[in-house]
Design a protein around this motif. Sequence first.
Motif, PDB file in Angstrom:
ATOM      1  N   THR A  40     -48.004  37.277  64.530  1.00 15.68           N
ATOM      2  CA  THR A  40     -48.179  36.004  63.738  1.00 15.68           C
ATOM      3  C   THR A  40     -47.490  34.982  65.005  1.00 15.68           C
ATOM      4  O   THR A  40     -48.041  34.260  65.447  1.00 15.68           O
ATOM      5  N   ALA A  41     -46.374  35.353  65.152  1.00 18.74           N
ATOM      6  CA  ALA A  41     -45.608  34.700  66.280  1.00 18.74           C
ATOM      7  C   ALA A  41     -46.255  34.457  67.652  1.00 18.74           C
ATOM      8  O   ALA A  41     -46.389  33.283  68.116  1.00 18.74           O
ATOM      9  N   LEU A  42     -47.128  35.554  68.051  1.00 16.81           N
ATOM     10  CA  LEU A  42     -47.718  35.419  69.408  1.00 16.81           C
ATOM     11  C   LEU A  42     -48.838  34.538  69.193  1.00 16.81           C
ATOM     12  O   LEU A  42     -49.037  33.716  70.219  1.00 16.81           O
ATOM     13  N   ARG A  43     -49.580  34.650  68.248  1.00 16.67           N
ATOM     14  CA  ARG A  43     -50.603  33.725  67.900  1.00 16.67           C
ATOM     15  C   ARG A  43     -50.216  32.080  67.919  1.00 16.67           C
ATOM     16  O   ARG A  43     -50.986  31.306  68.470  1.00 16.67           O
ATOM     17  N   TYR A  44     -48.938  32.052  67.133  1.00 12.33           N
ATOM     18  CA  TYR A  44     -48.660  30.485  66.839  1.00 12.33           C
ATOM     19  C   TYR A  44     -48.211  30.195  68.608  1.00 12.33           C
ATOM     20  O   TYR A  44     -48.445  28.954  69.010  1.00 12.33           O
ATOM     21  N   LEU A  45     -47.322  30.988  69.123  1.00 13.72           N
ATOM     22  CA  LEU A  45     -47.022  30.462  70.619  1.00 13.72           C
ATOM     23  C   LEU A  45     -48.205  30.110  71.259  1.00 13.72           C
ATOM     24  O   LEU A  45     -48.272  29.109  72.264  1.00 13.72           O
ATOM     25  N   VAL A  46     -49.347  31.083  71.340  1.00 14.95           N
ATOM     26  CA  VAL A  46     -50.494  30.407  72.193  1.00 14.95           C
ATOM     27  C   VAL A  46     -50.962  29.304  71.653  1.00 14.95           C
ATOM     28  O   VAL A  46     -51.521  28.564  72.561  1.00 14.95           O
ATOM     29  N   TYR A  47     -51.081  29.157  70.390  1.00 13.54           N
ATOM     30  CA  TYR A  47     -51.608  27.877  69.908  1.00 13.54           C
ATOM     31  C   TYR A  47     -50.822  26.662  70.376  1.00 13.54           C
ATOM     32  O   TYR A  47     -51.225  25.596  70.920  1.00 13.54           O
ATOM     33  N   ILE A  48     -49.565  26.855  70.233  1.00 15.56           N
ATOM     34  CA  ILE A  48     -48.635  25.712  70.705  1.00 15.56           C
ATOM     35  C   ILE A  48     -48.579  25.410  72.253  1.00 15.56           C
ATOM     36  O   ILE A  48     -48.799  24.258  72.664  1.00 15.56           O
ATOM     37  N   ARG A  49     -48.849  26.629  73.176  1.00 17.19           N
ATOM     38  CA  ARG A  49     -48.668  26.247  74.448  1.00 17.19           C
ATOM     39  C   ARG A  49     -49.930  25.756  75.005  1.00 17.19           C
ATOM     40  O   ARG A  49     -49.901  24.813  75.725  1.00 17.19           O
ATOM     41  N   ILE A  77     -39.655  27.505  70.171  1.00 16.70           N
ATOM     42  CA  ILE A  77     -40.666  26.621  70.431  1.00 16.70           C
ATOM     43  C   ILE A  77     -40.279  25.507  71.292  1.00 16.70           C
ATOM     44  O   ILE A  77     -41.075  24.901  72.261  1.00 16.70           O
ATOM     45  N   TYR A  78     -39.029  25.083  71.467  1.00 16.20           N
ATOM     46  CA  TYR A  78     -38.629  24.026  72.269  1.00 16.20           C
ATOM     47  C   TYR A  78     -38.560  24.412  73.783  1.00 16.20           C
ATOM     48  O   TYR A  78     -38.710  23.641  74.750  1.00 16.20           O
ATOM     49  N   ALA A  79     -38.583  26.071  74.019  1.00 17.69           N
ATOM     50  CA  ALA A  79     -38.575  26.352  75.179  1.00 17.69           C
ATOM     51  C   ALA A  79     -39.966  26.945  75.777  1.00 17.69           C
ATOM     52  O   ALA A  79     -39.984  27.205  76.906  1.00 17.69           O
ATOM     53  N   LEU A  80     -40.730  26.540  75.048  1.00 11.88           N
ATOM     54  CA  LEU A  80     -41.958  27.172  75.170  1.00 11.88           C
ATOM     55  C   LEU A  80     -42.878  26.669  76.602  1.00 11.88           C
ATOM     56  O   LEU A  80     -43.499  27.483  77.276  1.00 11.88           O
ATOM     57  N   ASN A  81     -42.735  25.405  76.869  1.00 11.90           N
ATOM     58  CA  ASN A  81     -43.314  24.886  77.967  1.00 11.90           C
ATOM     59  C   ASN A  81     -42.308  25.281  79.332  1.00 11.90           C
ATOM     60  O   ASN A  81     -43.036  25.099  80.402  1.00 11.90           O
ATOM     61  N   ALA A  82     -41.461  26.015  79.174  1.00  8.20           N
ATOM     62  CA  ALA A  82     -40.585  26.591  80.214  1.00  8.20           C
ATOM     63  C   ALA A  82     -40.347  28.053  79.998  1.00  8.20           C
ATOM     64  O   ALA A  82     -39.461  28.666  80.266  1.00  8.20           O
ATOM     65  N   TRP A  83     -41.419  28.802  79.448  1.00  8.13           N
ATOM     66  CA  TRP A  83     -41.350  30.333  79.025  1.00  8.13           C
ATOM     67  C   TRP A  83     -40.875  31.137  80.026  1.00  8.13           C
ATOM     68  O   TRP A  83     -40.211  32.155  79.806  1.00  8.13           O
ATOM     69  N   ARG A  84     -41.396  30.779  81.417  1.00  2.22           N
ATOM     70  CA  ARG A  84     -41.086  31.817  82.438  1.00  2.22           C
ATOM     71  C   ARG A  84     -39.633  31.620  82.694  1.00  2.22           C
ATOM     72  O   ARG A  84     -39.264  32.729  83.425  1.00  2.22           O
ATOM     73  N   GLU A  85     -38.648  30.575  82.574  1.00  2.18           N
ATOM     74  CA  GLU A  85     -37.654  30.440  82.745  1.00  2.18           C
ATOM     75  C   GLU A  85     -36.649  30.927  81.769  1.00  2.18           C
ATOM     76  O   GLU A  85     -35.300  30.714  81.837  1.00  2.18           O
ATOM     77  N   THR A  86     -37.082  31.379  80.871  1.00  2.00           N
ATOM     78  CA  THR A  86     -36.126  31.836  79.612  1.00  2.00           C
ATOM     79  C   THR A  86     -36.323  33.244  79.096  1.00  2.00           C
ATOM     80  O   THR A  86     -37.374  34.137  79.551  1.00  2.00           O
ATOM     81  N   PRO A  87     -35.139  33.790  78.508  1.00  2.00           N
ATOM     82  CA  PRO A  87     -35.332  35.161  78.241  1.00  2.00           C
ATOM     83  C   PRO A  87     -35.725  35.414  76.984  1.00  2.00           C
ATOM     84  O   PRO A  87     -35.814  36.589  76.184  1.00  2.00           O
ATOM     85  N   PHE A  88     -36.419  34.410  76.267  1.00  2.00           N
ATOM     86  CA  PHE A  88     -36.782  34.571  74.649  1.00  2.00           C
ATOM     87  C   PHE A  88     -38.261  35.080  74.406  1.00  2.00           C
ATOM     88  O   PHE A  88     -38.152  35.281  73.307  1.00  2.00           O
ATOM     89  N   PHE A  89     -38.831  35.530  75.300  1.00  2.00           N
ATOM     90  CA  PHE A  89     -40.147  35.846  74.942  1.00  2.00           C
ATOM     91  C   PHE A  89     -40.578  37.507  75.397  1.00  2.00           C
ATOM     92  O   PHE A  89     -39.852  37.722  76.495  1.00  2.00           O
ATOM     93  N   SER A  90     -41.000  38.191  74.533  1.00  2.00           N
ATOM     94  CA  SER A  90     -41.375  39.428  74.996  1.00  2.00           C
ATOM     95  C   SER A  90     -42.478  39.753  76.015  1.00  2.00           C
ATOM     96  O   SER A  90     -43.091  38.779  76.366  1.00  2.00           O
ATOM     97  N   LEU A  97     -48.828  34.301  76.876  1.00  2.00           N
ATOM     98  CA  LEU A  97     -48.957  32.854  77.433  1.00  2.00           C
ATOM     99  C   LEU A  97     -49.475  32.633  78.773  1.00  2.00           C
ATOM    100  O   LEU A  97     -50.069  31.386  78.995  1.00  2.00           O
ATOM    101  N   GLU A  98     -49.447  33.568  79.709  1.00  2.00           N
ATOM    102  CA  GLU A  98     -49.723  33.527  80.912  1.00  2.00           C
ATOM    103  C   GLU A  98     -51.396  33.456  80.928  1.00  2.00           C
ATOM    104  O   GLU A  98     -52.045  32.492  81.445  1.00  2.00           O
TER     105      GLU A  98
END
Length: 161
Positions: A40-49, A77-90, A97-98
Amino acid sequence: MTTKISARLDLGKLSSATYATMGRLYAAADKAAEEAGLETALRYLVYIRASQINGCAFCIDMHSIDARNAGETEQRIYALNAWRETPFFSERERAALELAEAVTLVHDGQVPDEVYERSLKVFGEEQLAQLIWIVVTINSYNRLAITQRLVPGNHTPSSSS
């Protein structure tokens, strides 16, 4: 300063059968993705991104609310537009996201082979197929919402979120 945003055509009313078909396609893609094991989280991240890239305020608002309702953190959610620069994503989320970015920005030179191959390695064929469908459907909805100028700010999360 407040900007008044007014909606345009109501495609749901003016082309209700087609709009309903789009809704069923979106729901079917999301359900198939869930059944294939896409979290679910992955799907929402894709939708938002994808919605961020497309500049779809309505969908960003809606999917952020639904993601929070489903337990997603504000920080991610706030870091999603900079996901490459954060450690928050699996690793799975990063691959999704890529791929979502590559499909959303397909006009920039198609989906690169290395992105596709990395996604295939992480997800396998079945999950990758479903991931592609959810990316395609959110991009379609973004374009509908942007064209109609749907106004964000009134979404209430469903109990199934």
